[in-house]
Design a protein around this motif. Structure first.
Motif, PDB file in Angstrom:
ATOM      1  N   SER A  33       0.810  -1.215   0.000  1.00  0.00           N
ATOM      2  CA  SER A  33       0.000   0.000   0.000  1.00  0.00           C
ATOM      3  C   SER A  33       0.846   1.268   0.000  1.00  0.00           C
ATOM      4  CB  SER A  33      -0.905   0.004   1.233  1.00  0.00           C
ATOM      5  OG  SER A  33      -0.104  -0.020   2.423  1.00  0.00           O
ATOM      6  N   HIS A  34       2.153   1.136  -0.143  1.00  0.00           N
ATOM      7  CA  HIS A  34       3.083   2.237   0.068  1.00  0.00           C
ATOM      8  C   HIS A  34       2.703   3.505  -0.686  1.00  0.00           C
ATOM      9  CE1 HIS A  34       6.815   4.555  -0.699  1.00  0.00           C
ATOM     10  NE2 HIS A  34       7.189   4.131   0.485  1.00  0.00           N
ATOM     11  N   HIS A  35       2.399   3.391  -1.985  1.00  0.00           N
ATOM     12  CA  HIS A  35       2.188   4.570  -2.814  1.00  0.00           C
ATOM     13  C   HIS A  35       0.948   5.362  -2.402  1.00  0.00           C
ATOM     14  CE1 HIS A  35       0.233   1.090  -4.552  1.00  0.00           C
ATOM     15  NE2 HIS A  35      -0.559   1.869  -5.268  1.00  0.00           N
ATOM     16  N   VAL A  36      -0.151   4.662  -2.100  1.00  0.00           N
ATOM     17  CA  VAL A  36      -1.369   5.360  -1.679  1.00  0.00           C
ATOM     18  C   VAL A  36      -1.200   5.930  -0.266  1.00  0.00           C
ATOM     19  CG1 VAL A  36      -3.815   5.095  -1.133  1.00  0.00           C
ATOM     20  CG2 VAL A  36      -2.883   4.060  -3.186  1.00  0.00           C
ATOM     21  N   TRP A 244      20.539  15.514  -9.331  1.00  0.00           N
ATOM     22  CA  TRP A 244      19.380  15.901  -8.521  1.00  0.00           C
ATOM     23  C   TRP A 244      18.503  14.691  -8.219  1.00  0.00           C
ATOM     24  CZ3 TRP A 244      20.311  17.873 -13.462  1.00  0.00           C
ATOM     25  CH2 TRP A 244      19.567  17.307 -14.486  1.00  0.00           C
ATOM     26  N   ALA A 245      17.670  14.860  -7.234  1.00  0.00           N
ATOM     27  CA  ALA A 245      16.700  13.827  -6.865  1.00  0.00           C
ATOM     28  C   ALA A 245      15.584  14.492  -6.076  1.00  0.00           C
ATOM     29  CB  ALA A 245      17.354  12.727  -6.029  1.00  0.00           C
ATOM     30  N   PHE A 246      14.414  13.839  -6.065  1.00  0.00           N
ATOM     31  CA  PHE A 246      13.253  14.331  -5.332  1.00  0.00           C
ATOM     32  C   PHE A 246      12.654  13.194  -4.528  1.00  0.00           C
ATOM     33  CE2 PHE A 246      13.670  17.060  -8.995  1.00  0.00           C
ATOM     34  CZ  PHE A 246      13.207  18.307  -8.606  1.00  0.00           C
ATOM     35  N   MET A 247      11.887  13.557  -3.519  1.00  0.00           N
ATOM     36  CA  MET A 247      10.941  12.633  -2.920  1.00  0.00           C
ATOM     37  C   MET A 247       9.605  12.926  -3.571  1.00  0.00           C
ATOM     38  SD  MET A 247      12.698  10.802  -0.847  1.00  0.00           S
ATOM     39  CE  MET A 247      11.336   9.890  -0.128  1.00  0.00           C
ATOM     40  N   GLY A 248       9.028  11.939  -4.266  1.00  0.00           N
ATOM     41  CA  GLY A 248       7.809  12.163  -5.018  1.00  0.00           C
ATOM     42  C   GLY A 248       6.595  12.366  -4.125  1.00  0.00           C
ATOM     43  N   VAL A 249       5.469  12.756  -4.742  1.00  0.00           N
ATOM     44  CA  VAL A 249       4.243  12.970  -3.975  1.00  0.00           C
ATOM     45  C   VAL A 249       3.779  11.694  -3.295  1.00  0.00           C
ATOM     46  CG1 VAL A 249       3.445  14.901  -5.394  1.00  0.00           C
ATOM     47  CG2 VAL A 249       2.788  12.555  -6.018  1.00  0.00           C
ATOM     48  N   ASP A 250       4.233  10.537  -3.802  1.00  0.00           N
ATOM     49  CA  ASP A 250       3.880   9.255  -3.191  1.00  0.00           C
ATOM     50  C   ASP A 250       5.017   8.707  -2.339  1.00  0.00           C
ATOM     51  OD1 ASP A 250       5.521   8.829  -5.376  1.00  0.00           O
ATOM     52  OD2 ASP A 250       4.539   6.975  -5.999  1.00  0.00           O
ATOM     53  N   GLY A 251       5.930   9.581  -1.922  1.00  0.00           N
ATOM     54  CA  GLY A 251       6.984   9.185  -1.000  1.00  0.00           C
ATOM     55  C   GLY A 251       8.054   8.293  -1.577  1.00  0.00           C
ATOM     56  N   THR A 252       8.169   8.232  -2.890  1.00  0.00           N
ATOM     57  CA  THR A 252       9.206   7.417  -3.517  1.00  0.00           C
ATOM     58  C   THR A 252      10.414   8.278  -3.881  1.00  0.00           C
ATOM     59  OG1 THR A 252       8.170   7.749  -5.689  1.00  0.00           O
ATOM     60  CG2 THR A 252       7.621   5.727  -4.502  1.00  0.00           C
ATOM     61  N   LEU A 253      11.567   7.630  -3.957  1.00  0.00           N
ATOM     62  CA  LEU A 253      12.740   8.257  -4.544  1.00  0.00           C
ATOM     63  C   LEU A 253      12.418   8.514  -6.007  1.00  0.00           C
ATOM     64  CD1 LEU A 253      15.767   9.067  -4.495  1.00  0.00           C
ATOM     65  CD2 LEU A 253      16.269   6.673  -5.040  1.00  0.00           C
ATOM     66  N   ARG A 274      21.195  10.197   0.718  1.00  0.00           N
ATOM     67  CA  ARG A 274      21.109  11.462   1.461  1.00  0.00           C
ATOM     68  C   ARG A 274      19.682  12.006   1.487  1.00  0.00           C
ATOM     69  NH1 ARG A 274      25.043  15.432   2.852  1.00  0.00           N
ATOM     70  NH2 ARG A 274      24.184  17.538   3.012  1.00  0.00           N
ATOM     71  N   ILE A 275      19.009  12.010   0.323  1.00  0.00           N
ATOM     72  CA  ILE A 275      17.664  12.588   0.308  1.00  0.00           C
ATOM     73  C   ILE A 275      16.673  11.706   1.061  1.00  0.00           C
ATOM     74  CG2 ILE A 275      16.933  11.560  -1.912  1.00  0.00           C
ATOM     75  CD1 ILE A 275      15.476  14.238  -2.464  1.00  0.00           C
ATOM     76  N   MET A 276      16.841  10.383   0.984  1.00  0.00           N
ATOM     77  CA  MET A 276      15.919   9.512   1.725  1.00  0.00           C
ATOM     78  C   MET A 276      16.124   9.637   3.224  1.00  0.00           C
ATOM     79  SD  MET A 276      15.404   6.046  -0.550  1.00  0.00           S
ATOM     80  CE  MET A 276      17.136   5.740  -0.911  1.00  0.00           C
ATOM     81  N   ARG A 277      17.381   9.698   3.657  1.00  0.00           N
ATOM     82  CA  ARG A 277      17.650   9.825   5.088  1.00  0.00           C
ATOM     83  C   ARG A 277      17.131  11.155   5.642  1.00  0.00           C
ATOM     84  NH1 ARG A 277      19.522   5.715   8.398  1.00  0.00           N
ATOM     85  NH2 ARG A 277      20.507   7.353   9.638  1.00  0.00           N
ATOM     86  N   ASP A 285       7.549   7.265   9.782  1.00  0.00           N
ATOM     87  CA  ASP A 285       8.668   6.637  10.481  1.00  0.00           C
ATOM     88  C   ASP A 285       8.564   5.114  10.444  1.00  0.00           C
ATOM     89  OD1 ASP A 285       6.533   6.197  12.139  1.00  0.00           O
ATOM     90  OD2 ASP A 285       7.434   7.092  13.930  1.00  0.00           O
ATOM     91  N   ASP A 286       7.801   4.563   9.469  1.00  0.00           N
ATOM     92  CA  ASP A 286       7.598   3.113   9.429  1.00  0.00           C
ATOM     93  C   ASP A 286       8.757   2.368   8.768  1.00  0.00           C
ATOM     94  OD1 ASP A 286       7.183   3.302   6.586  1.00  0.00           O
ATOM     95  OD2 ASP A 286       5.065   3.714   6.928  1.00  0.00           O
ATOM     96  N   GLY A 287       9.731   3.100   8.223  1.00  0.00           N
ATOM     97  CA  GLY A 287      10.944   2.461   7.717  1.00  0.00           C
ATOM     98  C   GLY A 287      10.917   2.019   6.275  1.00  0.00           C
ATOM     99  N   TRP A 288       9.795   2.193   5.563  1.00  0.00           N
ATOM    100  CA  TRP A 288       9.699   1.751   4.176  1.00  0.00           C
ATOM    101  C   TRP A 288       9.890   2.918   3.220  1.00  0.00           C
ATOM    102  CZ3 TRP A 288       9.958  -3.034   2.564  1.00  0.00           C
ATOM    103  CH2 TRP A 288       9.538  -4.083   3.389  1.00  0.00           C
ATOM    104  N   CYS A 289      10.858   2.771   2.326  1.00  0.00           N
ATOM    105  CA  CYS A 289      10.995   3.686   1.206  1.00  0.00           C
ATOM    106  C   CYS A 289      10.987   2.840  -0.069  1.00  0.00           C
ATOM    107  CB  CYS A 289      12.278   4.508   1.299  1.00  0.00           C
ATOM    108  SG  CYS A 289      12.275   5.955   0.198  1.00  0.00           S
ATOM    109  N   ALA A 290      10.808   3.489  -1.219  1.00  0.00           N
ATOM    110  CA  ALA A 290      10.695   2.734  -2.459  1.00  0.00           C
ATOM    111  C   ALA A 290      11.079   3.618  -3.637  1.00  0.00           C
ATOM    112  CB  ALA A 290       9.263   2.209  -2.636  1.00  0.00           C
ATOM    113  N   ALA A 291      11.277   2.978  -4.773  1.00  0.00           N
ATOM    114  CA  ALA A 291      11.542   3.690  -6.030  1.00  0.00           C
ATOM    115  C   ALA A 291      10.870   2.927  -7.156  1.00  0.00           C
ATOM    116  CB  ALA A 291      13.043   3.797  -6.290  1.00  0.00           C
ATOM    117  N   ASP A 292      10.305   3.658  -8.094  1.00  0.00           N
ATOM    118  CA  ASP A 292       9.725   3.056  -9.296  1.00  0.00           C
ATOM    119  C   ASP A 292      10.736   3.208 -10.414  1.00  0.00           C
ATOM    120  OD1 ASP A 292       6.956   2.390  -8.364  1.00  0.00           O
ATOM    121  OD2 ASP A 292       6.948   4.544  -7.953  1.00  0.00           O
ATOM    122  N   VAL A 293      11.271   2.092 -10.888  1.00  0.00           N
ATOM    123  CA  VAL A 293      12.365   2.106 -11.856  1.00  0.00           C
ATOM    124  C   VAL A 293      11.897   1.447 -13.153  1.00  0.00           C
ATOM    125  CG1 VAL A 293      14.732   1.391 -12.321  1.00  0.00           C
ATOM    126  CG2 VAL A 293      14.049   1.984  -9.984  1.00  0.00           C
TER     127      VAL A 293
END
Length: 329
Positions: A33-36, A244-253, A274-277, A285-293
């Motif tokens: 459910s990460h993205h939503v 450059w990098a962003f944190m997306g609106v859905d919390g992804t790298l 660096r940007i995720m940290r 603070d649930d510890g889950w990050c993600a990226a859509d590649v």
């Protein structure tokens, strides 16, 4: 008796009692459910992350009608979709259904998955007509199995009713547990090289920076959205932005990029970590990050793997032409 599907259309931001319940329920289905979850968290916590036209669609499938405040994580399936049609041409709908959980996204999901997404699509079509928006709607981070289930139903004359698409961009969801990120090692590895090259850390700022970012990606981006997102950049001494990098609106790298002459030094990895940290805790603070590649982007796949990431499932950005969607239930 077949399950009854109920669609609730909720305004954004959610009232505090609903927000607490829904965020907790979605959290129980991480990482799927990460993205939503992240999109909703961004909208709830940051005025810049929402518009007056945003909705949360909450879809339940039960033998008796339930409401958002008494549905539970166990038992019946549900779906949630963050909808903001004003975001065109960017992602307008972020959908999730519990039927995705544990599914690799390379084969059609079970039939109930299609029922949930079709219910979302019919409501989105109604919203589009009411708001005078186009009926070609971009669904983002759409689970591959869910997409195939809906198209299969449409192709066989079922509830999809000949549903057509006009754009598809296939990705893989890379899961990046925050506690496994190589910090501070990734940044230590490039510190001396960056110093010799006269590089420094910064952020993406202003129209000129945004135009450069947009010119380097195939994914639709707008300056207005980019300027609301947490960002980080690397610049030369003269101010030239080279990564450059962003944190997306859905919390992804998101939109991680290093200009060609500066690749192969570990800069992408250091920038990503660096940007995720620094910025991911603003989402959760649930510890889950993600990226859509993208499935063909070997360089980004390598960066994710070097950070301890792994592929969770296949997804896509797909524009559905909702005027081809039947009214059948």
């Amino acid at each position: 008796m077949p399950p009854q599907i109920t669609v609730q259309d909720l305004p954004i931001p959610l009232p505090p009692d609903q927000s607490t319940h829904i965020l907790a329920l979605l959290s129980q289905h991480l990482p799927y459910s990460h993205h939503v979850l992240r999109r909703l968290q961004f909208a709830q916590h940051s005025p810049a992350g929402r518009t007056p036209t945003a909705h949360l669609l909450w879809v339940t499938t039960t033998t008796t009608t339930t409401t958002t405040t008494n549905s539970s994580a166990g038992g019946d399936d549900f779906a949630a979709a963050y909808v903001d049609l004003s975001r065109h041409p960017e992602t307008q709908v972020f959908p999730y259904a519990t039927t995705e959980d544990g599914h690799p996204g390379t084969l059609p999901a079970p039939a109930p998955a299609a029922d949930l997404l079709l219910a979302v699509m019919r409501r989105v079509r109604g919203i589009a007509r009411a708001e005078g928006a186009g009926l070609g709607v971009m669904f983002g981070s759409l689970h591959g199995g869910l997409r195939e289930a809906v198209l299969l139903r449409g192709g066989s004359g079922g509830g999809g009713g000949g549903l057509r698409t006009s754009y598809t961009n296939v990705h893989e969801k890379w899961l990046l547990p925050l506690g496994d990120l190589p910090w501070p090692g990734a940044e230590d590895a490039v510190r001396e090289w960056m110093a010799r090259e006269g590089m420094g850390w910064g952020v993406v700022e202003g129209a000129e920076d945004c135009r450069l970012v947009i010119s380097r990606t195939r994914i639709p981006k707008s300056e207005a959205t980019l300027m609301t997102l947490p960002s980080m950049s690397v610049r030369l001494k003269d101010g030239t932005m080279v990564a450059w990098a962003f944190m997306g609106v859905d919390g992804t790298l998101s939109t991680l990029h290093v200009e060609e002459p500066y690749r192969g030094k570990g800069l992408a990895k250091a920038l990503a970590v660096r940007i995720m940290r620094q910025h991911h805790p603003a989402f959760s603070d649930d510890g889950w990050c993600a990226a859509d590649v993208h499935v063909d982007n070997k360089q980004s796949q390598g960066v994710c793997k070097s950070m301890g990431g792994y592929i969770g499932w296949r997804n896509s950005w797909t524009r559905f032409e909702l005027d081809t969607l039947s009214d059948a239930v």
